[in-house]
Design a protein around this motif. Structure first.
Motif, PDB file in Angstrom:
ATOM      1  N   SER A 119       0.849  -1.193   0.000  1.00 45.16           N
ATOM      2  CA  SER A 119       0.000   0.000   0.000  1.00 45.16           C
ATOM      3  C   SER A 119       0.875   1.229   0.000  1.00 45.16           C
ATOM      4  N   ARG A 120       0.409   2.241  -0.681  1.00 43.23           N
ATOM      5  CA  ARG A 120       1.152   3.499  -0.680  1.00 43.23           C
ATOM      6  C   ARG A 120       0.841   4.329   0.562  1.00 43.23           C
ATOM      7  N   SER A 121      -0.204   3.972   1.279  1.00 44.02           N
ATOM      8  CA  SER A 121      -0.566   4.726   2.470  1.00 44.02           C
ATOM      9  C   SER A 121       0.297   4.289   3.650  1.00 44.02           C
ATOM     10  N   ALA A 122       0.418   5.182   4.633  1.00 42.80           N
ATOM     11  CA  ALA A 122       1.239   4.882   5.807  1.00 42.80           C
ATOM     12  C   ALA A 122       0.597   3.774   6.627  1.00 42.80           C
ATOM     13  N   ARG A 123       1.444   2.876   7.147  1.00 39.42           N
ATOM     14  CA  ARG A 123       0.931   1.784   7.969  1.00 39.42           C
ATOM     15  C   ARG A 123       0.683   2.223   9.402  1.00 39.42           C
ATOM     16  N   LYS A 124       1.490   3.187   9.883  1.00 38.60           N
ATOM     17  CA  LYS A 124       1.352   3.646  11.260  1.00 38.60           C
ATOM     18  C   LYS A 124       1.423   5.172  11.309  1.00 38.60           C
ATOM     19  N   ASP A 125       0.682   5.753  12.252  1.00 42.64           N
ATOM     20  CA  ASP A 125       0.731   7.190  12.508  1.00 42.64           C
ATOM     21  C   ASP A 125       1.483   7.418  13.815  1.00 42.64           C
ATOM     22  N   ILE A 126       2.527   8.224  13.756  1.00 41.33           N
ATOM     23  CA  ILE A 126       3.357   8.515  14.934  1.00 41.33           C
ATOM     24  C   ILE A 126       3.157   9.974  15.328  1.00 41.33           C
ATOM     25  N   VAL A 127       2.901  10.226  16.611  1.00 47.12           N
ATOM     26  CA  VAL A 127       2.799  11.589  17.120  1.00 47.12           C
ATOM     27  C   VAL A 127       3.837  11.753  18.231  1.00 47.12           C
ATOM     28  N   LEU A 128       4.803  12.623  18.011  1.00 49.99           N
ATOM     29  CA  LEU A 128       5.783  12.959  19.044  1.00 49.99           C
ATOM     30  C   LEU A 128       5.313  14.246  19.716  1.00 49.99           C
ATOM     31  N   CYS A 129       5.026  14.174  21.004  1.00 47.31           N
ATOM     32  CA  CYS A 129       4.519  15.318  21.769  1.00 47.31           C
ATOM     33  C   CYS A 129       5.594  15.692  22.793  1.00 47.31           C
ATOM     34  N   VAL A 130       6.280  16.806  22.570  1.00 43.78           N
ATOM     35  CA  VAL A 130       7.520  17.093  23.293  1.00 43.78           C
ATOM     36  C   VAL A 130       7.389  18.350  24.156  1.00 43.78           C
ATOM     37  N   ASP A 131       7.665  18.183  25.425  1.00 41.48           N
ATOM     38  CA  ASP A 131       7.707  19.277  26.396  1.00 41.48           C
ATOM     39  C   ASP A 131       8.936  20.142  26.095  1.00 41.48           C
ATOM     40  N   GLN A 132       8.718  21.455  25.872  1.00 45.37           N
ATOM     41  CA  GLN A 132       9.853  22.327  25.576  1.00 45.37           C
ATOM     42  C   GLN A 132      10.210  23.245  26.748  1.00 45.37           C
ATOM     43  N   SER A 133       9.891  22.804  27.977  1.00 44.16           N
ATOM     44  CA  SER A 133      10.355  23.558  29.138  1.00 44.16           C
ATOM     45  C   SER A 133      11.873  23.465  29.214  1.00 44.16           C
ATOM     46  N   GLY A 134      12.481  24.383  29.933  1.00 41.74           N
ATOM     47  CA  GLY A 134      13.936  24.514  29.922  1.00 41.74           C
ATOM     48  C   GLY A 134      14.683  23.250  30.294  1.00 41.74           C
ATOM     49  N   SER A 135      14.136  22.428  31.195  1.00 39.83           N
ATOM     50  CA  SER A 135      14.839  21.227  31.649  1.00 39.83           C
ATOM     51  C   SER A 135      14.864  20.130  30.595  1.00 39.83           C
ATOM     52  N   MET A 136      14.088  20.291  29.515  1.00 36.81           N
ATOM     53  CA  MET A 136      13.950  19.239  28.509  1.00 36.81           C
ATOM     54  C   MET A 136      14.753  19.555  27.239  1.00 36.81           C
ATOM     55  N   ALA A 137      15.747  20.445  27.327  1.00 39.35           N
ATOM     56  CA  ALA A 137      16.446  20.923  26.124  1.00 39.35           C
ATOM     57  C   ALA A 137      17.053  19.788  25.316  1.00 39.35           C
ATOM     58  N   ALA A 138      17.788  18.880  25.952  1.00 43.53           N
ATOM     59  CA  ALA A 138      18.427  17.789  25.213  1.00 43.53           C
ATOM     60  C   ALA A 138      17.380  16.889  24.562  1.00 43.53           C
ATOM     61  N   SER A 139      16.262  16.659  25.262  1.00 34.53           N
ATOM     62  CA  SER A 139      15.202  15.822  24.704  1.00 34.53           C
ATOM     63  C   SER A 139      14.595  16.452  23.459  1.00 34.53           C
ATOM     64  N   VAL A 140      14.458  17.777  23.461  1.00 38.15           N
ATOM     65  CA  VAL A 140      13.920  18.475  22.299  1.00 38.15           C
ATOM     66  C   VAL A 140      14.836  18.285  21.089  1.00 38.15           C
ATOM     67  N   VAL A 141      16.141  18.357  21.321  1.00 38.39           N
ATOM     68  CA  VAL A 141      17.099  18.185  20.228  1.00 38.39           C
ATOM     69  C   VAL A 141      16.987  16.787  19.631  1.00 38.39           C
ATOM     70  N   TYR A 142      17.031  15.774  20.476  1.00 34.27           N
ATOM     71  CA  TYR A 142      16.954  14.394  19.988  1.00 34.27           C
ATOM     72  C   TYR A 142      15.602  14.117  19.328  1.00 34.27           C
ATOM     73  N   ALA A 143      14.518  14.608  19.924  1.00 36.07           N
ATOM     74  CA  ALA A 143      13.189  14.369  19.353  1.00 36.07           C
ATOM     75  C   ALA A 143      13.074  14.996  17.969  1.00 36.07           C
ATOM     76  N   SER A 144      13.675  16.147  17.762  1.00 32.02           N
ATOM     77  CA  SER A 144      13.630  16.795  16.452  1.00 32.02           C
ATOM     78  C   SER A 144      14.361  15.967  15.406  1.00 32.02           C
ATOM     79  N   VAL A 145      15.505  15.414  15.791  1.00 30.36           N
ATOM     80  CA  VAL A 145      16.265  14.574  14.857  1.00 30.36           C
ATOM     81  C   VAL A 145      15.483  13.300  14.545  1.00 30.36           C
ATOM     82  N   PHE A 146      14.970  12.635  15.568  1.00 25.92           N
ATOM     83  CA  PHE A 146      14.187  11.423  15.328  1.00 25.92           C
ATOM     84  C   PHE A 146      12.932  11.735  14.520  1.00 25.92           C
ATOM     85  N   GLY A 147      12.305  12.871  14.799  1.00 26.86           N
ATOM     86  CA  GLY A 147      11.123  13.248  14.038  1.00 26.86           C
ATOM     87  C   GLY A 147      11.421  13.374  12.555  1.00 26.86           C
TER      88      GLY A 147
END
Length: 422
Positions: free
Chosen positions: A242-270
């Motif tokens: 099928s040309r349609s996507a098999r799975k839908d992924i939603v990354l919901c990322v907290d951008q408070s100051g303590s989560m800076a490294a997580s935001v960077v990695y989540a953006s790359v994985f996204g």
């Protein structure tokens, strides 16, 4: 700080160390560990590269730790980096000469935290002297609004270097792991004849191999004896293309100051996930407001500069937005990356998670997506999510593909360390 860099200095130090008596070498090592204040007690004088390394360390962890960026000390010794850009740039060059990259990154981070040098990163010359890493990217993103135009291009170059390094490290394994998970999740157990995967069907049914009695010798001249057959109790089929996507992924990322490294990695994985045709990926970042950055996922640098680190946190509001975008619950995975300090309505947040799980959504809660382990987090909220069947845990970037593969295949998540569970 003048010195002879590179190979000459290294060979000089190696020769000095190897020629030194055992007791003298032990004193030298203790002197390097204890710092300049121990010079009298150890009666050891450092020279050459050792003295230069000790000076760089002392500027940060010795007297420099008590000196504010405006030059006014808090007491004690007056040595340090102060607020002089040339002095800091020279110090950054020194530590890159004498220490490995991993140590340089730690020292840079400590200098920013202990001496308040963030403002100096707004100067292009300073950015060119630093060792790029994930934490530096977080600092630059937090300074984005205060950054002059003359510095922004240099800052983007620094961020892009880190992002490209992360993509090289993480992309191939992420693609391989998730492609396998998607293939396995797409296989069907009641295939039509033309959709049967005979290789996997035979292997899945080898336990049902039957030996048939030898045929009558009179009717089968030349036969070699008994034969056997596999009884295919379970058929394994290919998933229909099928040309349609098999799975839908939603990354919901907290951008408070303590989560800076997580935001960077989540953006790359996204960005990596968005490049896979069989996945439909959405990236949502939030504080008290919610921003959908999905249309920028083709360039994670644009994603990062679209975030705004700091501010409050409204997880319930962010999850409400994500829930409103889910059209295929049974084929959707929602990944919440947050320290769970909720500034919104706690009970509504938990009800929303429960509703998504009841509809068939695979819900993953990560306290952090970084190499540092679990940050400070709200244990009560983590325990409540765990009771709903969504255990919250810290995840390293190397483990993230396995976590996503398990969620796609609806298997138990590979939680790395029980210590991080509430």
């Amino acid at each position: 700080m003048n010195r002879t860099p590179g190979e000459t200095a290294e060979r000089t130090t190696e020769r000095t160390v190897s020629d030194a008596p055992p007791d003298a070498e032990r004193l030298r090592r203790w002197r390097m560990v204890l710092g300049a204040d121990s010079a009298d007690s150890t009666r050891c004088t450092l020279t050459g590269q050792d003295a230069a390394m000790d000076g760089a360390l002392d500027a940060l962890y010795g007297g420099g730790a008590g000196k504010k960026p405006n030059g006014r000390g808090t007491g004690g010794r007056s040595a340090g980096l102060g607020a002089s850009a040339p002095s800091v740039a020279r110090w950054l060059g020194d530590i890159r000469t004498y220490f490995p990259s991993s140590v340089v990154q730690v020292m840079q981070r400590d200098a920013i935290d202990r001496l308040g040098l963030s403002a100096l990163l707004l100067e292009p010359e300073m950015l060119e002297a630093v060792e790029p890493d994930v934490h530096l990217v977080g600092t630059l993103l937090s300074l984005d609004k205060a950054m002059p135009e003359t510095t922004k291009e240099t800052a983007r170059a620094v961020v892009r270097k880190v992002v490209e390094d992360l993509e090289r490290r993480l992309e191939s394994r992420t693609r391989a792991t998730l492609t396998g998970a998607l293939d396995r999740s797409a296989r069907i157990s009641r295939p039509r004849h033309r959709d049967i995967d005979w290789d996997r069907t035979i292997r899945a049914n080898l336990k049902n191999y039957l030996t048939l009695p030898a045929p009558d010798a009179a009717t089968t001249a030349g036969s070699t004896g008994a034969t056997g057959t596999v009884v295919p109790e379970r058929l394994v089929g290919y998933g229909r293309s099928s040309r349609s996507a098999r799975k839908d992924i939603v990354l919901c990322v907290d951008q408070s100051g303590s989560m800076a490294a997580s935001v960077v990695y989540a953006s790359v994985f996204g960005a990596v996930l968005a490049s896979m045709r069989t996945l439909s990926t959405r990236l949502v970042v939030f504080d008290t407001a919610v921003v959908d950055l999905t249309d920028q996922l083709d360039d994670p640098v644009d994603v990062l500069f679209g975030t705004q680190l700091g501010g409050g946190t409204d997880i319930n509001r962010a999850l409400a937005y994500c829930q409103s975008r889910i059209t295929r619950p049974a084929d959707s995975v929602v990944v919440l990356i947050s320290d769970l300090y909720e500034g919104g309505i706690r009970d509504e947040m938990l009800k929303r998670v429960a509703a998504m799980k009841a509809s068939g959504v695979q819900f993953v809660s990560l306290l952090a997506l970084s190499d540092e382990g679990a940050p400070a987090y709200d244990h009560e909220h983590a325990a409540a999510l765990g009771a709903l069947g969504a255990p919250a845990f810290a995840c390293t970037p190397d483990l993230f593909p396995d976590v996503m593969a398990a969620a796609i295949e609806k298997r138990p998540l590979p939680i790395p360390d029980k210590e991080y569970q509430p």
